[in-house]
Motif scaffolding. Structure first.
Motif, PDB file in Angstrom:
ATOM      1  N   GLN A  87      21.004   1.168  26.999  1.00 41.71           N
ATOM      2  CA  GLN A  87      21.184   1.111  25.549  1.00 41.71           C
ATOM      3  C   GLN A  87      21.617  -0.265  25.055  1.00 41.71           C
ATOM      4  O   GLN A  87      21.840  -0.453  23.852  1.00 41.71           O
ATOM      5  N   ARG A  88      21.710  -1.225  25.954  1.00 39.30           N
ATOM      6  CA  ARG A  88      22.133  -2.570  25.572  1.00 39.30           C
ATOM      7  C   ARG A  88      21.170  -3.169  24.546  1.00 39.30           C
ATOM      8  O   ARG A  88      19.950  -3.038  24.666  1.00 39.30           O
ATOM      9  N   TYR A  89      21.725  -3.791  23.539  1.00 46.40           N
ATOM     10  CA  TYR A  89      21.002  -4.489  22.469  1.00 46.40           C
ATOM     11  C   TYR A  89      20.312  -3.560  21.468  1.00 46.40           C
ATOM     12  O   TYR A  89      19.797  -4.050  20.455  1.00 46.40           O
ATOM     13  N   LEU A  90      20.278  -2.262  21.723  1.00 44.60           N
ATOM     14  CA  LEU A  90      19.651  -1.368  20.753  1.00 44.60           C
ATOM     15  C   LEU A  90      20.442  -1.350  19.448  1.00 44.60           C
ATOM     16  O   LEU A  90      19.867  -1.246  18.364  1.00 44.60           O
ATOM     17  N   GLY A  91      21.761  -1.449  19.554  1.00 43.78           N
ATOM     18  CA  GLY A  91      22.589  -1.513  18.357  1.00 43.78           C
ATOM     19  C   GLY A  91      22.297  -2.753  17.530  1.00 43.78           C
ATOM     20  O   GLY A  91      22.296  -2.699  16.292  1.00 43.78           O
ATOM     21  N   ALA A  92      22.025  -3.865  18.215  1.00 38.29           N
ATOM     22  CA  ALA A  92      21.708  -5.106  17.492  1.00 38.29           C
ATOM     23  C   ALA A  92      20.378  -4.980  16.757  1.00 38.29           C
ATOM     24  O   ALA A  92      20.240  -5.437  15.613  1.00 38.29           O
ATOM     25  N   ILE A  93      19.386  -4.352  17.396  1.00 40.51           N
ATOM     26  CA  ILE A  93      18.090  -4.155  16.731  1.00 40.51           C
ATOM     27  C   ILE A  93      18.250  -3.244  15.522  1.00 40.51           C
ATOM     28  O   ILE A  93      17.662  -3.483  14.458  1.00 40.51           O
ATOM     29  N   ALA A  94      19.063  -2.186  15.667  1.00 39.86           N
ATOM     30  CA  ALA A  94      19.306  -1.282  14.536  1.00 39.86           C
ATOM     31  C   ALA A  94      20.019  -2.009  13.401  1.00 39.86           C
ATOM     32  O   ALA A  94      19.736  -1.767  12.218  1.00 39.86           O
ATOM     33  N   THR A  95      20.946  -2.899  13.752  1.00 32.40           N
ATOM     34  CA  THR A  95      21.659  -3.669  12.728  1.00 32.40           C
ATOM     35  C   THR A  95      20.708  -4.578  11.957  1.00 32.40           C
ATOM     36  O   THR A  95      20.788  -4.688  10.727  1.00 32.40           O
ATOM     37  N   ILE A  96      19.782  -5.216  12.659  1.00 30.33           N
ATOM     38  CA  ILE A  96      18.788  -6.070  12.000  1.00 30.33           C
ATOM     39  C   ILE A  96      17.911  -5.233  11.066  1.00 30.33           C
ATOM     40  O   ILE A  96      17.614  -5.639   9.940  1.00 30.33           O
ATOM     41  N   ALA A  97      17.508  -4.044  11.535  1.00 27.34           N
ATOM     42  CA  ALA A  97      16.678  -3.170  10.711  1.00 27.34           C
ATOM     43  C   ALA A  97      17.414  -2.748   9.437  1.00 27.34           C
ATOM     44  O   ALA A  97      16.793  -2.568   8.383  1.00 27.34           O
ATOM     45  N   SER A  98      18.743  -2.591   9.526  1.00 27.07           N
ATOM     46  CA  SER A  98      19.529  -2.181   8.360  1.00 27.07           C
ATOM     47  C   SER A  98      19.877  -3.362   7.454  1.00 27.07           C
ATOM     48  O   SER A  98      19.922  -3.215   6.225  1.00 27.07           O
ATOM     49  N   ALA A  99      20.134  -4.516   8.069  1.00 23.27           N
ATOM     50  CA  ALA A  99      20.611  -5.667   7.299  1.00 23.27           C
ATOM     51  C   ALA A  99      19.489  -6.422   6.600  1.00 23.27           C
ATOM     52  O   ALA A  99      19.707  -7.008   5.529  1.00 23.27           O
ATOM     53  N   ALA A 100      18.298  -6.433   7.186  1.00 23.01           N
ATOM     54  CA  ALA A 100      17.200  -7.234   6.608  1.00 23.01           C
ATOM     55  C   ALA A 100      16.868  -6.830   5.166  1.00 23.01           C
ATOM     56  O   ALA A 100      16.714  -7.710   4.310  1.00 23.01           O
ATOM     57  N   PRO A 101      16.751  -5.533   4.833  1.00 25.09           N
ATOM     58  CA  PRO A 101      16.475  -5.200   3.420  1.00 25.09           C
ATOM     59  C   PRO A 101      17.603  -5.642   2.487  1.00 25.09           C
ATOM     60  O   PRO A 101      17.346  -6.030   1.342  1.00 25.09           O
ATOM     61  N   LEU A 102      18.842  -5.575   2.976  1.00 23.99           N
ATOM     62  CA  LEU A 102      19.968  -6.002   2.141  1.00 23.99           C
ATOM     63  C   LEU A 102      19.929  -7.512   1.918  1.00 23.99           C
ATOM     64  O   LEU A 102      20.231  -7.992   0.817  1.00 23.99           O
ATOM     65  N   LEU A 103      19.562  -8.263   2.952  1.00 22.09           N
ATOM     66  CA  LEU A 103      19.424  -9.705   2.786  1.00 22.09           C
ATOM     67  C   LEU A 103      18.278 -10.025   1.823  1.00 22.09           C
ATOM     68  O   LEU A 103      18.369 -10.965   1.023  1.00 22.09           O
ATOM     69  N   GLY A 104      17.189  -9.247   1.913  1.00 20.77           N
ATOM     70  CA  GLY A 104      16.100  -9.422   0.956  1.00 20.77           C
ATOM     71  C   GLY A 104      16.544  -9.110  -0.461  1.00 20.77           C
ATOM     72  O   GLY A 104      16.161  -9.805  -1.408  1.00 20.77           O
ATOM     73  N   LEU A 105      17.386  -8.079  -0.592  1.00 24.24           N
ATOM     74  CA  LEU A 105      17.918  -7.738  -1.918  1.00 24.24           C
ATOM     75  C   LEU A 105      18.820  -8.845  -2.448  1.00 24.24           C
ATOM     76  O   LEU A 105      18.802  -9.151  -3.647  1.00 24.24           O
ATOM     77  N   LEU A 106      19.598  -9.448  -1.546  1.00 24.03           N
ATOM     78  CA  LEU A 106      20.427 -10.575  -1.953  1.00 24.03           C
ATOM     79  C   LEU A 106      19.567 -11.708  -2.504  1.00 24.03           C
ATOM     80  O   LEU A 106      19.884 -12.310  -3.548  1.00 24.03           O
ATOM     81  N   GLY A 107      18.463 -12.009  -1.813  1.00 23.08           N
ATOM     82  CA  GLY A 107      17.552 -13.032  -2.314  1.00 23.08           C
ATOM     83  C   GLY A 107      16.951 -12.659  -3.654  1.00 23.08           C
ATOM     84  O   GLY A 107      16.759 -13.518  -4.524  1.00 23.08           O
ATOM     85  N   THR A 108      16.678 -11.364  -3.832  1.00 19.49           N
ATOM     86  CA  THR A 108      16.145 -10.902  -5.114  1.00 19.49           C
ATOM     87  C   THR A 108      17.146 -11.136  -6.239  1.00 19.49           C
ATOM     88  O   THR A 108      16.787 -11.602  -7.332  1.00 19.49           O
ATOM     89  N   VAL A 109      18.406 -10.799  -5.986  1.00 24.10           N
ATOM     90  CA  VAL A 109      19.446 -10.997  -6.993  1.00 24.10           C
ATOM     91  C   VAL A 109      19.599 -12.472  -7.334  1.00 24.10           C
ATOM     92  O   VAL A 109      19.705 -12.853  -8.517  1.00 24.10           O
TER      93      VAL A 109
END
Length: 213
Positions: free
Chosen positions: A108-130
């Motif tokens: 399960q190593r690094y799976l949490g990091a991939i999940a974090t990227i999947a969750s954070a990327a839309p929020l970072l895109g939203l930040l750019g939108t704002v």
């Protein structure tokens, strides 16, 4: 590509970092989660065959441990029996379960990091939108204030704000969607491996019980 990055502004850089990191983690997981490195098809039968007449020597156990993740689990059972030839069935199962938990953590190593990227990327895109929207509203403020001078907005700043908003939104989704797909794929693959290892460990535990003195 450089022109797109320039048009998207500085908010796209965290997304680029996430995309590079996510790609590296996905490649690493593809390499590390190969079947031959985790659960070789005939390893359990070979381990049982080698130990049919007794627990094998330390060199064989070490070779088994270095073979794969399943090999580490099976080797822990051999070591427990070598350390205590009269070990109870509960002790043997406990040894296999402990090795299994370590194996699960490795899979399960690094799976949490991939999940974090999947969750954070839309929020970072939203930040750019704002930030792009702020640029857009700022472009509409004339010298006398918002809307004070009709048509007095800055067209260049307006276009730049629109570019920031749209590019960051799109790039955030481009990063998040593959990351989510790969995360779910690796989770399913790890679950399959853990089930196979659990069944193999159960069978191997019964075999070890038959080898006790």
């Amino acid at each position: 590509m450089l022109s797109i990055i320039q048009a998207a502004g500085w908010p796209i850089w965290p997304l680029i970092i996430c995309s590079v990191l996510g790609m590296a983690l996905v490649i690493e997981r593809f390499i590390s989660l190969k079947t031959t490195k985790i659960v070789p098809p005939k390893l359990l039968e070979e381990a049982i065959m080698v130990s049919r007449n007794g627990v094998p020597g330390a060199d064989v156990v070490t070779q088994l441990e270095q073979n794969s993740v399943l090999g580490e689990v099976l080797a822990s059972g051999f070591r427990a029996l070598n350390n205590n030839p009269c070990a109870s069935e509960d002790d043997l199962r406990s040894s296999l379960e402990g090795a299994g938990r370590k194996a699960a953590a490795k899979l399960q190593r690094y799976l949490g990091a991939i999940a974090t990227i999947a969750s954070a990327a839309p929020l970072l895109g939203l930040l750019g939108t704002v930030i792009g929207m702020i640029e857009i509203f700022g472009s509409q403020a004339g010298e006398g204030g918002m809307g004070a001078v009709p048509g007095g907005g800055n067209p260049g700043q307006l276009a730049h704000g629109i570019s920031i908003a749209l590019y960051n939104t799109a790039f955030g989704l481009i990063v998040a969607i593959p990351a989510l797909i790969f995360w779910r794929y690796f989770r399913a693959r790890v679950d399959d491996y853990l089930l196979s290892m659990e069944l193999a460990a159960e069978r191997f535990a019964r075999h070890l019980v038959s080898l006790r003195k």
